[in-house]
Design a protein around this motif. Structure first.
Motif, PDB file in Angstrom:
ATOM      1  N   HIS A  65     -40.363  34.880  15.759  1.00  0.00           N
ATOM      2  CA  HIS A  65     -41.124  36.098  16.121  1.00  0.00           C
ATOM      3  C   HIS A  65     -42.560  35.967  15.629  1.00  0.00           C
ATOM      4  O   HIS A  65     -42.831  36.048  14.431  1.00  0.00           O
ATOM      5  CB  HIS A  65     -40.430  37.320  15.479  1.00  0.00           C
ATOM      6  N   HIS A  67     -46.934  36.663  17.002  1.00  0.00           N
ATOM      7  CA  HIS A  67     -47.907  37.134  18.010  1.00  0.00           C
ATOM      8  C   HIS A  67     -49.189  36.331  17.785  1.00  0.00           C
ATOM      9  O   HIS A  67     -50.107  36.805  17.104  1.00  0.00           O
ATOM     10  CB  HIS A  67     -48.238  38.611  17.804  1.00  0.00           C
ATOM     11  N   LYS A 129     -45.619  35.356  21.373  1.00  0.00           N
ATOM     12  CA  LYS A 129     -45.635  36.462  22.330  1.00  0.00           C
ATOM     13  C   LYS A 129     -47.032  36.677  22.891  1.00  0.00           C
ATOM     14  O   LYS A 129     -48.023  36.488  22.185  1.00  0.00           O
ATOM     15  CB  LYS A 129     -45.232  37.767  21.637  1.00  0.00           C
ATOM     16  N   HIS A 222     -38.490  44.732  19.884  1.00  0.00           N
ATOM     17  CA  HIS A 222     -39.009  45.265  18.619  1.00  0.00           C
ATOM     18  C   HIS A 222     -38.378  46.647  18.464  1.00  0.00           C
ATOM     19  O   HIS A 222     -38.601  47.516  19.324  1.00  0.00           O
ATOM     20  CB  HIS A 222     -40.515  45.499  18.700  1.00  0.00           C
ATOM     21  N   HIS A 245     -37.178  43.530  13.550  1.00  0.00           N
ATOM     22  CA  HIS A 245     -37.635  44.535  12.572  1.00  0.00           C
ATOM     23  C   HIS A 245     -36.416  45.129  11.871  1.00  0.00           C
ATOM     24  O   HIS A 245     -36.144  44.793  10.743  1.00  0.00           O
ATOM     25  CB  HIS A 245     -38.553  45.632  13.163  1.00  0.00           C
ATOM     26  N   ASP A 296     -43.482  37.237  12.075  1.00  0.00           N
ATOM     27  CA  ASP A 296     -44.211  38.282  12.827  1.00  0.00           C
ATOM     28  C   ASP A 296     -45.718  38.101  12.707  1.00  0.00           C
ATOM     29  O   ASP A 296     -46.478  39.070  12.777  1.00  0.00           O
ATOM     30  CB  ASP A 296     -43.809  39.693  12.374  1.00  0.00           C
TER      31      ASP A 296
END
Ligand code: NIG
Ligand code: FE
Length: 383
Positions: A65, A67, A129, A222, A245, A296
C-alpha cells in the motif's frame, strides 16, 4: 543456467512453513528464484558463491500500500498537525493541485527517488496507487508511469471528489466508473476506493469496485481509518483480497474478516504521523485474521517509505511480536497482493531478500531508526 550460492547467513528467516528460521544457512539462486535453501554444510555446489559474513537475511519486504505518484510535499500540514490541527482527508486536494501541475518527467523522477529509498530499506515489491490526478488524463498518466516500476498498480480515481466536481459527486462517480476507468484499466491491476466520511460512501464504493471488476481489476479498499464505518464489511462482502487501515473495527468487522479471509492491512506509519490511536493488531491476530503491514507512503498522512519503521511501530504500539510483524511485512503483504511467489524464501520463490547488518531479524524492532538493511537483492541480483 548459472547458479549463485549466498553463504554465511547467520540467521535466515525463510517464512516458508516447512523451513522457519535457519541458522548458519545458505541459499542457492537459479534464474532469479530460490533453487535450494538449508544448512550451509549441506549446500550443493554453485557456479558462484557470495559470503554474507554471518549477517541475518529476511525476505524482501512486500509493501502492499503506497501512494508514490505525486508532486510536492505537505510538510507545513504535518507541522500544523503536530501542534494540534487534526488530520483531514481534505489535504489530499493540495497534492492534487501540485500533481496536476507537474510534468511526466517530474512525476517519474519523484517515483524513482522514492522506490530507490524503499529498496535501500529492504522493500522488493511495492504497490503504487494513482489518486492525486483525478482527471482522466492525470490518472491514466500516473498509472502508465507507475507501470514502469511495478506490476502492482492501483487505480484510485476515487480518492476524494476533486474541487471541480464538489457540487456534483454523483457526476464524479460516473466519470470514475466510465471514461476514467476505461483509460486507466490497461495500466492497472487493482481498483481502490477511499471509503470514509468526507470521501466516498458505501454505495459509491460498491459501484466503483464493481465497475472495476467488470474491467478485470481486482478490488482493495481504504476503510475504517478515521472512524467506524461500513468499509470493512463491504470489503468482506465483495470478497476482496485486502482491506487497508482497519483502525476502528467493531466485533462484527473482525468476525467478517476472519470468515472471509480478507487480509487486514495495517498502516502504523499513518497513526504515527497523524498522532492517532493505533489499530489493535493483537485483537486481529488472536481472532485468526490475516494481517499485513505496509507503509502507505504518501505526502499527507504518512511520508515514510520505511517498512523497518513500520515493523518497529507494529511491535511497540500494536501488540505484535517481532516475528508476527516481520511476517506481516513479508508473507502478509504478499497475501494482500494475492501473490505466493514473493514474501518468503522457500524453494521456487523469487530470490528477493534483505541482508541485515545485524545478527537477527529481532533487531528490526529492537533498533528502531537504525539503517540495518545492508543489501537488498531482487530476483537474485543486488539492487
Ligand atoms: O491512505 N486515506 C487516504 N489516502 C491516504 C492519505 C492521502 C493524503 O493525505 O494525501 C492514506 O492515508
Ligand atoms: Fe492509503
Amino acid at each position: 543456467m548459472s547458479t549463485l550460492a549466498l553463504t554465511g547467513i547467520g540467521e535466515l528467516s525463510t517464512h516458508a512453513p516447512e523451513l522457519g528460521v535457519l541458522h548458519d544457512a545458505a541459499l542457492v539462486v537459479e534464474a532469479g528464484r530460490v533453487a535450494w535453501v538449508g544448512p550451509s554444510r549441506q549446500a550443493p555446489a554453485a557456479d558462484t558463491a557470495y559470503d554474507l559474513g554471518g549477517r541475518a537475511v529476511v525476505p524482501g519486504f512486500v509493501d502492499s500500500h503506497s501512494h508514490l505518484m505525486f508532486a510536492g510535499d505537505r510538510a507545513e500540514e504535518f507541522a500544523a498537525r503536530m501542534t494540534g490541527t487534526p488530520y483531514s482527508a481534505g489535504g489530499i486536494r493540495t497534492t492534487v493541485a501540485a500533481t496536476r501541475a507537474a510534468s511526466d518527467e517530474q512525476l517519474a523522477a519523484n517515483l524513482a527517488r522514492l522506490v530507490d529509498e524503499m529498496r535501500r530499506q529492504g522493500t522488493t515489491t511495492v504497490e503504487v496507487k494513482s489518486g492525486y490526478g483525478l482527471t482522466v488524463a492525470d490518472e491514466a498518466r500516473a498509472l502508465a508511469i507507475a507501470r514502469h516500476v511495478t506490476d502492482e498498480t492501483t487505480f484510485l480515481g476515487a480518492h476524494v471528489v476533486p474541487p471541480e466536481h464538489a457540487d456534483d459527486p454523483a457526476a464524479y462517480v460516473d466519470l470514475v466508473t466510465g471514461p476514467m476507468l476505461e483509460a486507466c484499466a490497461p495500466h492497472a491491476r487493482w481498483v481502490d476506493v477511499f471509503c470514509e466520511r468526507g470521501a466516498f460512501d458505501e454505495d459509491q464504493a460498491r459501484t466503483i469496485l464493481q465497475a472495476g471488476a467488470a474491467k478485470g481489476l481486482r478490488g482493495r479498499l481504504h476503510a475504517n481509518q478515521l472512524g467506524h464505518g461500513p468499509g470493512v464489511r463491504l470489503a468482506c462482502e465483495l470478497g476482496l483480497v485486502a482491506v487497508d487501515h482497519c483502525t476502528y473495527l467493531s466485533d462484527e468487522d473482525v468476525s467478517a474478516l476472519r470468515e472471509t479471509g480478507t487480509t487486514a492491512t495495517l498502516l502504523p506509519g499513518v497513526e504515527f504521523s497523524t498522532r492517532s490511536p493505533y489499530p489493535d493488531a493483537r485483537r486481529l491476530l488472536d481472532a485468526g485474521v490475516h494481517v499485513a503491514i505496509a507503509s502507505d507512503c504518501n505526502p499527507g498522512s504518512c511520508y515514510t517509505s520505511s517498512i523497518p519503521l513500520c515493523i518497529a511501530l507494529a511491535v511497540r504500539e500494536m501488540g505484535m511480536s517481532p516475528a508476527e510483524a516481520l511476517a506481516a511485512a513479508t508473507t502478509g503483504g504478499a497475501r494482500a497482493l494475492g501473490r505466493s511467489d514473493i514474501g518468503h524464501l522457500g524453494v521456487g520463490a523469487r530470490a528477493d531478500l534483505a541482508v541485515l547488518d545485524a545478527p537477527s531479524y529481532l533487531h528490526l524492532a529492537y533498533r528502531p531508526g537504525v539503517p540495518l538493511v545492508a543489501q537488498t537483492w531482487v530476483a537474485g541480483r543486488r539492487a
